[in-house]
Design a protein around this motif. Structure first.
Motif, mmCIF file in Angstrom:
data_model
loop_
_atom_site.group_PDB
_atom_site.id
_atom_site.type_symbol
_atom_site.label_atom_id
_atom_site.label_comp_id
_atom_site.label_asym_id
_atom_site.label_seq_id
_atom_site.Cartn_x
_atom_site.Cartn_y
_atom_site.Cartn_z
ATOM 1 N N THR A 415 0.840 -1.206 0.000
ATOM 2 C CA THR A 415 0.000 0.000 0.000
ATOM 3 C C THR A 415 0.870 1.248 0.000
ATOM 4 O OG1 THR A 415 -0.048 -0.077 2.401
ATOM 5 C CG2 THR A 415 -1.897 -1.117 1.250
ATOM 6 N N ALA A 416 0.249 2.362 -0.340
ATOM 7 C CA ALA A 416 0.971 3.640 -0.369
ATOM 8 C C ALA A 416 1.187 4.123 1.064
ATOM 9 C CB ALA A 416 0.168 4.670 -1.161
ATOM 10 N N SER A 417 2.387 4.642 1.340
ATOM 11 C CA SER A 417 2.627 5.104 2.706
ATOM 12 C C SER A 417 2.347 6.588 2.844
ATOM 13 C CB SER A 417 4.047 4.753 3.145
ATOM 14 O OG SER A 417 4.942 4.969 2.110
ATOM 15 N N GLU A 419 0.301 10.220 0.487
ATOM 16 C CA GLU A 419 -0.469 10.661 -0.669
ATOM 17 C C GLU A 419 0.457 11.146 -1.779
ATOM 18 O OE1 GLU A 419 -4.024 12.953 0.445
ATOM 19 O OE2 GLU A 419 -3.539 14.276 -1.241
ATOM 20 N N VAL A 422 1.248 8.522 -8.951
ATOM 21 C CA VAL A 422 2.183 7.505 -9.444
ATOM 22 C C VAL A 422 2.949 8.105 -10.618
ATOM 23 C CG1 VAL A 422 2.365 5.260 -10.573
ATOM 24 C CG2 VAL A 422 0.771 5.576 -8.673
ATOM 25 N N LYS A 451 -2.518 0.771 -9.247
ATOM 26 C CA LYS A 451 -2.382 2.179 -9.619
ATOM 27 C C LYS A 451 -1.313 2.299 -10.694
ATOM 28 C CE LYS A 451 -5.254 3.764 -6.479
ATOM 29 N NZ LYS A 451 -6.522 4.433 -6.851
ATOM 30 N N VAL A 457 -2.890 8.555 -5.487
ATOM 31 C CA VAL A 457 -3.105 7.615 -4.393
ATOM 32 C C VAL A 457 -3.171 8.349 -3.063
ATOM 33 C CG1 VAL A 457 -2.030 5.632 -5.515
ATOM 34 C CG2 VAL A 457 -0.616 7.179 -4.152
ATOM 35 N N LYS A 459 -2.816 7.788 1.231
ATOM 36 C CA LYS A 459 -2.118 6.926 2.170
ATOM 37 C C LYS A 459 -2.973 5.685 2.461
ATOM 38 C CE LYS A 459 0.081 6.785 6.656
ATOM 39 N NZ LYS A 459 0.412 7.468 7.914
ATOM 40 N N LEU A 463 -1.313 -0.460 -3.815
ATOM 41 C CA LEU A 463 -0.551 -0.116 -5.020
ATOM 42 C C LEU A 463 -0.463 -1.328 -5.962
ATOM 43 C CD1 LEU A 463 2.420 1.925 -3.511
ATOM 44 C CD2 LEU A 463 0.543 2.813 -4.910
ATOM 45 N N VAL A 489 5.735 6.556 -6.325
ATOM 46 C CA VAL A 489 4.802 7.649 -6.039
ATOM 47 C C VAL A 489 5.633 8.913 -5.859
ATOM 48 C CG1 VAL A 489 3.031 8.485 -4.438
ATOM 49 C CG2 VAL A 489 3.207 6.034 -4.930
ATOM 50 N N MET A 492 8.327 9.969 -3.099
ATOM 51 C CA MET A 492 8.833 8.770 -2.418
ATOM 52 C C MET A 492 10.368 8.836 -2.310
ATOM 53 S SD MET A 492 8.364 4.876 -3.773
ATOM 54 C CE MET A 492 6.684 4.478 -3.338
#
Lengths: 503, 503
Positions: A415-417, A419, A422, A451, A457, A459, A463, A489, A492
């Motif tokens: 998962t996205a950590s 917001e 991509v 995604k 995305v 949080k 993904l 993302v 990142m």
């Protein structure tokens, strides 16, 4: 010299044998020299390896060679040294920078098909094609030689079309949609596809989830004539057999010299009697071709080679900077394609590309002015789906609905950590993870991308999900994903010094 | 993955193993990929071959690998796929036309020595050196890497000199005269020589007729310090071991890329601590180098490489258009050289060339102003002969007189069918005949040339005699000589159409 056969319990691709070192000196054989083994009317040429443990007067031969010669353990066999085939001289000629003649190229290709060249000699041929290159005459001759040294198909009636992707982009299951779309319009499309070599799933691996792809050329012809199309594994046929042998030395070097790439694709299309062919050239970061300029050059080469061979070729330069659709791996891809046909909707990168390429074929064959619209119409009316089920059935398949397709039961979702948007879905990392999860061997293994580029995305949003049939492979794939993150993302942190940590 | 070992009763040079196809797919191994086998603290990397007849869970390994790993049939062993060594990337870098760094070249050479590269990868390296080439930095690094990955010798005192011939001319037994001549003057000459690969006799094969040539580096050092010189087989030592492995792929392609030729020769000379080196470059029809221009270019390359390595190099461009002396084949050559020393006379092509090269070494080492005269004087005074017998004795030899040397008892002499002058003695045909007669394996096999270029023959005069240990090989050699006549007398009809007939 007469040898007593000693069976060695292995099979080898290269034609090796094992003889006592002193015997080889006696008959003047050095590493890389050839020995002809004769038994009755049968003969085979091997590359003998010196071995102190084979007794004098004995020759150790692998089971596959013994079978071909019809000799048993302990039987006597005649052996004598023979000189290198002439094709080795022609390879040396190419190494010296010269153009080869038609006859010389034919002889090289024939010797490749007959296993008469060693890996050393074959490597020298591939590397010289990479470094010295070939002109169009040579490429044309090589293509024709590759066609003529294998099986071919010809159709008495109908318009035969075909498509081919040069590869390099994951999730490219478009043939599963293009073939039935094209066939539903009355064209013939005897599509032979590859299995994955370095990818997570070849079209043949994906189709195999639903149907038998190990078809003979007779079956390919019969099914194509009956239902209009087929998706078969080319490796089960003897179409352009030189190609597989050349790939064996290209793969370890990650080399794909342009003359070989062109000849390999066009030989397969020429051998099935295609008149109109679309070549899909994915261009983008992480694809085989990274920039438009090289994509256009290659396109122009394909068109010229097609002209020389009497094939009407159009190249479609497509976006290859991220996977096509959202699924990567045999069963996941088959499911995605079938589901899209069932629901008449799906990922736009999958459907738009499929309509586009089917559409070019329609325009080339002269059966539609606006091919894209025509393809879309057939798809939306359910013609594609209907024809696909016919093809699956003709190929002995039993699965009718996408829900019936089994995928790996061991899953892990990243998962996205935070917001963000991509900014990249990295082809090479996607493939690496899917392979670590077991693809293409484990049909249910792979990855689903939730995604893609440009999507936003929040949080905690998923993904991507990894699927595996075996838990230990899932763990490997999760490890791989942690060290080579496939979806980037914006914002990142990709790497951190001194200590490395991705998420 | 855990495998059960199944011993395959062969030894293989390349590190192959055999596993079930399904197992290889399971762990994701493709042809050309590597599998690391681990047993306790020992490990070895193999290239697994897919084999349907090895059961799942089993791995077939050749005896030599089992010995190295200390595993027995039926034992369990761990195996896991490992990625290609970095050196494969460096080979790809060279293929793309780029210059390699010192570290990259060292890593390639180390991996060659450790058998970490497959024949495909090694061939790509050799072919890229042939087609892309290397600059002097790269050649210097490669030479140093070849020296440092093997054994070396260093002498505490004395002036160490050496000589090397790049080969290609038959009958070149000059080292048997040069080494004792040089040693008799107080210089140290630890000569390592090759065995024949494609020739009829290497210096090591010739010396082996008289003495043991399988000496360790310790023995080479000890004998050189004690008697001043040695003639040993380099292959018995671990001096510059990369060279032998590179030759294994060069030979089948008849390729000898210049960077490899230079590095191979100079690594062997550098490894024995030579300060002054003469390189003999035979030039002429049928020799390795056919024209003076290329001979001079190569000379200049050797001198430059020597300068970079701290070796004082002089090249002697010699006449290589016909054999040196009159004898070709191990025993015949040893006999010719020993007889010349005993009688203080012999073929001028043999003696003049030997005095010339020994003389250059004397001048380089500063022990004579006119080196040629000094070498001749030592030879005529019997110093060469005396020292040669000392060397033979130090190397465990027993033969004292040239008459004691046994040569093949099966002989056939070809005579002139009319009067004329000899216009050519063809190197390649001479070698072919001598090898057909059994050389170098059968020490007594070979050929003696009675008439060389420029000599006048009358009808019935003997032109050459073939010697063989075995009658069937004599017959082969006579056949070979009939179809590829080695001595051309002016006016001889070489070929006749439509029917081919030489004599």
């Amino acid at each position: 010299m007469i040898f007593k056969v000693r069976l060695i319990p292995v099979k080898m691709n290269e034609f090796y044998g094992f003889a006592n070192e002193e015997d080889l000196k006696e008959i003047g054989i050095i590493h890389g020299d050839r020995l002809k083994l004769v038994k009755g009317s049968k003969s085979i040429t091997i590359f003998p390896q010196p071995s102190q443990i084979v007794a004098r007067g004995e020759i150790g031969i692998p089971i596959n060679i013994a079978e071909e010669l019809k000799v048993k353990d302990g039987e006597e066999i005649k052996a004598f040294p023979i000189s290198r085939p002439k094709s080795v001289e022609y390879i040396r000629k190419k190494l010296s920078g010269k153009k080869l003649s038609k006859d010389e190229i034919y002889e090289i290709i024939e010797d490749i098909v007959n296993n008469s060249l060693s890996e050393i000699e074959l490597t020298a041929f591939v590397v010289s094609n990479y470094l010295v290159g070939m002109d169009f005459d040579e490429i044309e001759w090589m293509t024709r030689a590759m066609i003529e040294t294998g099986e071919t198909i010809s159709f008495e009636k109908g318009i035969v079309v075909d498509k081919h992707s040069i590869g390099g982009v994951p999730g490219n299951k478009i043939s599963l949609i293009i073939v039935p779309t094209v066939a539903s319009a009355g064209l013939l499309i005897p599509k032979t596809a590859s299995r994955a070599i370095t990818s997570a799933s070849g079209t043949a691996d994906t189709m195999e989830v639903l149907a038998n792809v190990n078809l003979s050329v007779e079956e390919i012809k019969e099914i194509t004539e009956r239902v209009g199309g087929v998706i078969a594994w080319g490796g089960a046929t003897n179409i352009a057999p030189a190609d597989d042998k050349i790939i064996r030395v290209e793969y370890p070097l990650s080399l794909d010299p342009k003359p070989q790439l062109l000849a390999s694709v066009m030989a397969k299309k020429g051998a099935v009697g295609a008149k109109h062919v679309v070549i899909d050239i994915p261009v983008g970061e992480g694809a085989k071709i990274s920039d438009m300029k090289r994509g256009r050059e290659l396109s122009s080469d394909f068109v010229e080679l097609g002209r020389r061979l009497g094939l009407n070729v159009t190249c479609a330069i497509t976006y290859g900077g991220q996977p096509i659709g959202r699924a990567v791996g045999p069963a996941l891809e088959a499911k995605e394609a079938l589901k899209a046909m069932e629901e008449r909707k799906g990922s736009s990168s999958l459907l738009e590309k499929s309509f586009g390429i089917a559409g070019i074929l329609f325009e080339m064959a002269g059966i539609a002015m606006n091919g894209y619209e025509y393809a879309k119409e057939l798809f939306m009316k359910g013609k594609t789906h209907e024809k696909f089920l016919e093809i699956v059935e003709a190929q002995g398949g039993e699965i009718r609905r996408s829900e019936e397709i089994m995928v790996g039961e061991n899953t892990h979702t990243f998962t996205a950590s935070f917001e963000g948007a991509v900014v990249a879905v990295r082809n090479k990392a996607i493939v690496k993870i899917a392979r670590a999860a077991g693809a293409p061997k484990d049909k249910g293994a792979g990855i689903v991308i939730h995604k893609k580029k440009g999507e936003v995305v929040k949080k905690g949003d998923p993904l991507f999900t990894i699927y595996a049939e075996k838990d230990w492979k899932l763990q490997n794939a999760v490890e791989t994903a942690r060290s080579d993150f496939p979806i980037i993302v914006s914002g990142m942190i990709l790497d951190r010094y001194p200590s490395f940590k991705v998420m």
